[in-house]
Motif scaffolding. Structure first.
Motif, PDB file in Angstrom:
ATOM      1  N   VAL A  81       0.869  -1.182   0.000  1.00  0.00           N
ATOM      2  CA  VAL A  81       0.000   0.000   0.000  1.00  0.00           C
ATOM      3  C   VAL A  81       0.902   1.228   0.000  1.00  0.00           C
ATOM      4  CG1 VAL A  81      -1.704   1.324   1.322  1.00  0.00           C
ATOM      5  CG2 VAL A  81      -1.823  -1.180   1.301  1.00  0.00           C
ATOM      6  N   THR A  82       0.617   2.184  -0.862  1.00  0.00           N
ATOM      7  CA  THR A  82       1.307   3.465  -0.846  1.00  0.00           C
ATOM      8  C   THR A  82       0.468   4.426  -0.028  1.00  0.00           C
ATOM      9  OG1 THR A  82       2.296   3.095  -3.013  1.00  0.00           O
ATOM     10  CG2 THR A  82       2.192   5.375  -2.252  1.00  0.00           C
ATOM     11  N   ALA A  83       1.083   5.011   1.005  1.00  0.00           N
ATOM     12  CA  ALA A  83       0.385   5.943   1.888  1.00  0.00           C
ATOM     13  C   ALA A  83       1.082   7.293   1.857  1.00  0.00           C
ATOM     14  CB  ALA A  83       0.365   5.400   3.318  1.00  0.00           C
ATOM     15  N   GLU A  84       0.302   8.339   1.671  1.00  0.00           N
ATOM     16  CA  GLU A  84       0.832   9.696   1.737  1.00  0.00           C
ATOM     17  C   GLU A  84       0.203  10.376   2.943  1.00  0.00           C
ATOM     18  OE1 GLU A  84       1.008  13.820  -0.830  1.00  0.00           O
ATOM     19  OE2 GLU A  84       0.643  11.941  -1.871  1.00  0.00           O
ATOM     20  N   LEU A  85       1.042  10.882   3.835  1.00  0.00           N
ATOM     21  CA  LEU A  85       0.590  11.565   5.044  1.00  0.00           C
ATOM     22  C   LEU A  85       0.948  13.031   4.923  1.00  0.00           C
ATOM     23  CD1 LEU A  85       2.088   9.088   7.695  1.00  0.00           C
ATOM     24  CD2 LEU A  85      -0.053   8.875   6.430  1.00  0.00           C
ATOM     25  N   GLN A  86      -0.020  13.902   5.160  1.00  0.00           N
ATOM     26  CA  GLN A  86       0.235  15.333   5.056  1.00  0.00           C
ATOM     27  C   GLN A  86      -0.373  16.032   6.257  1.00  0.00           C
ATOM     28  OE1 GLN A  86      -1.555  17.212   1.653  1.00  0.00           O
ATOM     29  NE2 GLN A  86      -0.177  18.952   1.773  1.00  0.00           N
ATOM     30  N   GLY A  87       0.447  16.812   6.966  1.00  0.00           N
ATOM     31  CA  GLY A  87      -0.041  17.554   8.121  1.00  0.00           C
ATOM     32  C   GLY A  87       1.113  18.101   8.922  1.00  0.00           C
ATOM     33  N   GLY A  88       0.828  18.466  10.165  1.00  0.00           N
ATOM     34  CA  GLY A  88       1.849  18.994  11.061  1.00  0.00           C
ATOM     35  C   GLY A  88       2.908  17.944  11.333  1.00  0.00           C
ATOM     36  N   PRO A  89       4.158  18.353  11.509  1.00  0.00           N
ATOM     37  CA  PRO A  89       5.256  17.401  11.672  1.00  0.00           C
ATOM     38  C   PRO A  89       5.075  16.426  12.832  1.00  0.00           C
ATOM     39  CG  PRO A  89       6.115  19.639  11.452  1.00  0.00           C
ATOM     40  CD  PRO A  89       4.629  19.741  11.516  1.00  0.00           C
ATOM     41  N   VAL A  90       4.608  16.890  13.976  1.00  0.00           N
ATOM     42  CA  VAL A  90       4.447  16.008  15.134  1.00  0.00           C
ATOM     43  C   VAL A  90       3.330  15.005  14.884  1.00  0.00           C
ATOM     44  CG1 VAL A  90       3.835  15.935  17.585  1.00  0.00           C
ATOM     45  CG2 VAL A  90       5.399  17.696  16.745  1.00  0.00           C
ATOM     46  N   ALA A  91       2.212  15.465  14.353  1.00  0.00           N
ATOM     47  CA  ALA A  91       1.079  14.590  14.085  1.00  0.00           C
ATOM     48  C   ALA A  91       1.419  13.552  13.014  1.00  0.00           C
ATOM     49  CB  ALA A  91      -0.132  15.417  13.659  1.00  0.00           C
ATOM     50  N   GLU A  93       4.342  12.359  12.353  1.00  0.00           N
ATOM     51  CA  GLU A  93       5.258  11.397  12.979  1.00  0.00           C
ATOM     52  C   GLU A  93       4.490  10.406  13.857  1.00  0.00           C
ATOM     53  OE1 GLU A  93       8.645   9.280  14.079  1.00  0.00           O
ATOM     54  OE2 GLU A  93       8.173  10.524  12.342  1.00  0.00           O
ATOM     55  N   ARG A  94       3.469  10.858  14.560  1.00  0.00           N
ATOM     56  CA  ARG A  94       2.653   9.947  15.373  1.00  0.00           C
ATOM     57  C   ARG A  94       1.962   8.898  14.492  1.00  0.00           C
ATOM     58  NH1 ARG A  94       0.257  14.903  18.727  1.00  0.00           N
ATOM     59  NH2 ARG A  94       1.819  14.988  20.381  1.00  0.00           N
ATOM     60  N   LEU A  95       1.399   9.335  13.369  1.00  0.00           N
ATOM     61  CA  LEU A  95       0.759   8.382  12.456  1.00  0.00           C
ATOM     62  C   LEU A  95       1.787   7.446  11.845  1.00  0.00           C
ATOM     63  CD1 LEU A  95      -2.137   9.580  12.581  1.00  0.00           C
ATOM     64  CD2 LEU A  95      -2.114   9.435  10.110  1.00  0.00           C
ATOM     65  N   ARG A  96       2.944   7.971  11.466  1.00  0.00           N
ATOM     66  CA  ARG A  96       3.987   7.131  10.882  1.00  0.00           C
ATOM     67  C   ARG A  96       4.431   6.059  11.863  1.00  0.00           C
ATOM     68  NH1 ARG A  96       8.664   5.728  11.160  1.00  0.00           N
ATOM     69  NH2 ARG A  96       9.244   7.182  12.781  1.00  0.00           N
ATOM     70  N   ARG A  97       4.626   6.424  13.130  1.00  0.00           N
ATOM     71  CA  ARG A  97       5.024   5.440  14.150  1.00  0.00           C
ATOM     72  C   ARG A  97       3.937   4.393  14.360  1.00  0.00           C
ATOM     73  NH1 ARG A  97       7.060   9.909  17.669  1.00  0.00           N
ATOM     74  NH2 ARG A  97       5.137   9.520  18.789  1.00  0.00           N
ATOM     75  N   THR A  98       2.692   4.809  14.306  1.00  0.00           N
ATOM     76  CA  THR A  98       1.580   3.857  14.447  1.00  0.00           C
ATOM     77  C   THR A  98       1.583   2.872  13.288  1.00  0.00           C
ATOM     78  OG1 THR A  98       0.280   5.503  15.650  1.00  0.00           O
ATOM     79  CG2 THR A  98      -0.928   3.650  14.670  1.00  0.00           C
ATOM     80  N   ALA A 104       5.472  -3.289   7.950  1.00  0.00           N
ATOM     81  CA  ALA A 104       6.827  -2.925   7.549  1.00  0.00           C
ATOM     82  C   ALA A 104       6.663  -1.639   6.738  1.00  0.00           C
ATOM     83  CB  ALA A 104       7.461  -4.025   6.714  1.00  0.00           C
ATOM     84  N   VAL A 105       7.391  -0.594   7.095  1.00  0.00           N
ATOM     85  CA  VAL A 105       7.237   0.711   6.452  1.00  0.00           C
ATOM     86  C   VAL A 105       8.554   1.124   5.822  1.00  0.00           C
ATOM     87  CG1 VAL A 105       6.754   3.158   6.839  1.00  0.00           C
ATOM     88  CG2 VAL A 105       5.423   1.414   8.047  1.00  0.00           C
ATOM     89  N   GLU A 106       8.464   1.494   4.556  1.00  0.00           N
ATOM     90  CA  GLU A 106       9.628   1.993   3.811  1.00  0.00           C
ATOM     91  C   GLU A 106       9.328   3.423   3.381  1.00  0.00           C
ATOM     92  OE1 GLU A 106      11.483   1.212  -0.588  1.00  0.00           O
ATOM     93  OE2 GLU A 106      10.725  -0.508   0.517  1.00  0.00           O
ATOM     94  N   ALA A 107      10.198   4.360   3.727  1.00  0.00           N
ATOM     95  CA  ALA A 107      10.022   5.748   3.303  1.00  0.00           C
ATOM     96  C   ALA A 107      10.237   5.839   1.803  1.00  0.00           C
ATOM     97  CB  ALA A 107      10.994   6.656   4.039  1.00  0.00           C
ATOM     98  N   GLN A 120       5.642  10.197   2.032  1.00  0.00           N
ATOM     99  CA  GLN A 120       5.110   9.052   1.285  1.00  0.00           C
ATOM    100  C   GLN A 120       5.780   7.787   1.805  1.00  0.00           C
ATOM    101  OE1 GLN A 120       5.754   8.721  -3.021  1.00  0.00           O
ATOM    102  NE2 GLN A 120       3.591   8.259  -3.191  1.00  0.00           N
ATOM    103  N   LEU A 121       4.936   6.789   2.126  1.00  0.00           N
ATOM    104  CA  LEU A 121       5.399   5.532   2.685  1.00  0.00           C
ATOM    105  C   LEU A 121       4.896   4.364   1.863  1.00  0.00           C
ATOM    106  CD1 LEU A 121       4.349   6.284   6.383  1.00  0.00           C
ATOM    107  CD2 LEU A 121       6.619   6.629   5.367  1.00  0.00           C
ATOM    108  N   ARG A 122       5.643   3.266   1.915  1.00  0.00           N
ATOM    109  CA  ARG A 122       5.192   2.019   1.307  1.00  0.00           C
ATOM    110  C   ARG A 122       4.996   1.030   2.438  1.00  0.00           C
ATOM    111  NH1 ARG A 122       7.308  -2.779  -1.511  1.00  0.00           N
ATOM    112  NH2 ARG A 122       5.904  -3.169  -3.237  1.00  0.00           N
TER     113      ARG A 122
END
Length: 126
Positions: A81-91, A93-98, A104-107, A120-122
């Protein structure tokens, strides 16, 4: 589990826009269900919003990442799945860590502005 009512206002530093692409509807649902179990969302149990056009289907949702979940269970995907996260840096990062706790997450790329970041994450099975 968090309330899945409308997330923070659009100018909130905790609001993260999530776009999923290059995946099946079932995998998009799995990712959004995981995020919705930990963060307030605009989805409230509905099927992801689907944008169709000349490119592959994409699904979008908004999440209020105002905290970091303590425990996150893994989720199985049928494909990447390709995921694009857009928002405040702290928020973001919280979603990315979740997501990193469940998959398995690849930047795959990122961009930063004055007030927000775009990552953008894979995602694949852990």
């Amino acid at each position: 589990m968090n309330d899945t009512s409308t997330p923070a206002s659009p100018d909130s530093p905790d609001l993260v826009q999530v776009m999923l692409a290059e995946c099946s509807a079932a995998d998009a649902d799995a990712v959004f269900e995981l995020l919705g179990a930990h963060f307030t969302s605009d989805r409230a149990g509905v099927v992801p919003h689907r944008d169709e056009g000349p490119q592959p289907a994409a699904w979008s949702g908004s999440f209020c990442a105002d905290h970091a979940p303590e425990q996150v269970a893994g989720v199985l995907l049928s494909g990447p799945v390709t995921a694009e996260l857009q928002g405040g840096p702290v928020a973001v990062e919280r979603l990315r860590r979740t997501l990193s706790a469940a998959f398995a997450v690849e930047a795959a790329g990122s961009a930063a502005g004055d007030q927000e970041v775009d990552v953008q994450l894979r995602l694949t099975n852990a």
